[in-house]
Design an enzyme around this catalytic site. Structure first.
Site, PDB file in Angstrom:
ATOM      1  N   ASP A 129       3.866   8.303  -3.271  1.00  0.00           N
ATOM      2  CA  ASP A 129       4.991   7.987  -2.388  1.00  0.00           C
ATOM      3  C   ASP A 129       6.062   9.074  -2.477  1.00  0.00           C
ATOM      4  OD1 ASP A 129       3.734   5.532  -1.760  1.00  0.00           O
ATOM      5  OD2 ASP A 129       4.594   4.619  -3.552  1.00  0.00           O
ATOM      6  N   HIS A 169       4.620  -0.063  -4.531  1.00  0.00           N
ATOM      7  CA  HIS A 169       3.656   0.907  -4.001  1.00  0.00           C
ATOM      8  C   HIS A 169       2.835   0.293  -2.867  1.00  0.00           C
ATOM      9  CE1 HIS A 169       1.099   4.395  -3.904  1.00  0.00           C
ATOM     10  NE2 HIS A 169       0.020   3.727  -4.289  1.00  0.00           N
TER      11      HIS A 169
END
Length: 358
Positions: A195, A222
């Site tokens: 990310d 996530h």
């Protein structure tokens, strides 16, 4: 004619083992000198790293990147299928790390014994139309089994958990370790580095900068809305328009879906994930070495919010996590995003805890 010395005999045996192997030697098979045990002289000391799920789409490129890392002295590759080929292939790379392969659950304990870091990309990948929660029932069981092995064979290892859904699998790992009394929250880290890597890349594209010069904190979790890029804290400092913030937040949150759809059934984000995992593992290795100021984002046991697990910046050291940083000042957009993230995260965490406790 002078008889070969014992040292010369050993060198001849090494060469013969490489040139005339009866079968590919994998750890656990008996042999005088297994090919996977060969190493060059003069190798520098380093750390022992295991990759569990090393024959998969993430595992193979990750194993290659870890073989390149100069801080790795021993690299164990474990999977339930295809480990011999991956091990043979990667073992030919002329870098210091000794590569050993392990095939099937009967060799899991051998793969884990003595490891400093265990990286877990094992599990099934996302396919088009699948959410991370669709993966839960399969991957949850895999993670539970692997963590039981870690608890038994290398309870002091730092665990980098990649298997999705990370928001649930990290709580699963924690519960497994708690059950056997080996849980150390400083040594269990969910890898959310992808990310951050995406955020750095996408923000750099908008700003016209080199991604290596951009640092975007990404907090929360996530998956989807739990991924919260703090665009007000981008370094170097910048001013993004509301339109750019909406675009970047959405793209960072849905980067995995972008890749799944682009691959059209042929897989998920494997190469960029392997890169991000190797980057995060390198940070853990530098922390273990004692380097100062090693700070990355990770999904960990946390008191930053009221949730038991949360991703934020952490400082890594010889004991794993040495410090967990607060979120810092958030703007109104980010505060709203944080509330959405926490609501979704709470359910995912509970799902993981319940899986082990049931």
């Amino acid at each position: 004619m002078q008889q070969p010395t014992s040292g010369a005999n050993q060198r001849i045996a090494r060469i013969a083992a490489h040139l005339h192997p009866p079968t590919l030697q994998i750890e656990g098979e008996s042999s005088g000198l297994g090919r996977m045990d060969c190493r060059a002289k003069g190798g520098s000391p380093g750390f022992k790293v295991a990759v569990l799920g090393a024959a998969g789409g993430i595992g193979q490129p990750l194993a290659m990147l870890m073989k390149i890392n100069p801080l790795v002295s021993v690299l164990h590759l474990y999977d339930v299928v295809n480990t011999p080929g991956v091990t043979a292939d990667i073992s030919h790379m002329d870098t210091n790390a000794v590569v050993r392969g392990f095939l099937g659950q009967q060799q899991l304990e051998d793969a884990l014994t003595g490891m400093d870091i265990v990286i877990i990309p094992a599990g099934v990948p996302r396919k088009p139309g699948m959410t991370r929660d669709d993966l839960f029932n399969i991957n949850a069981g895999i993670v539970k089994t692997l963590c039981e092995g870690i608890a038994k064979c290398c309870p002091k290892a730092i665990v980098n958990l990649i298997s999705n859904p990370v928001n649930s699998t990290v709580p699963i790992a924690a519960e497994v370790f708690k059950k056997v009394g080996t849980y150390d929250p400083k040594r269990l880290l969910g890898v959310t580095m992808l990310d951050v890597v995406r955020a750095n890349t996408f923000v750099a594209e908008v700003l016209g900068l080199d991604p290596r010069e951009v640092d975007v904190p990404v907090v929360g979790g996530h998956a989807g809305v739990t991924i919260l890029p703090l665009l007000s804290q981008v370094k170097p400092s910048c001013s993004l328009t509301p339109t750019e913030i909406d675009y970047l937040t959405d793209r960072i949150q849905n980067g995995g879906t972008e890749v799944v759809e682009a691959k059209a059934g042929a897989g998920s984000a494997t190469l960029s994930m392997a890169y991000a995992a190797a980057k995060f593992a390198d940070a853990c290795l530098r922390g273990l070495r004692g380097d100062a100021g090693v700070i990355e984002c990770a999904y960990v046991a946390s008191t930053v919010t009221e949730l038991p697990f949360f991703a934020s910046k952490v400082r890594l050291g010889r004991a794993g996590i040495e410090e967990i940083y607060s979120l810092g000042p958030l703007n109104e957009y980010e505060r709203a995003g944080l509330e959405k993230a926490k609501k979704e995260l709470a359910g995912s965490i509970q799902k993981g805890v319940s899986f082990v406790r049931k």
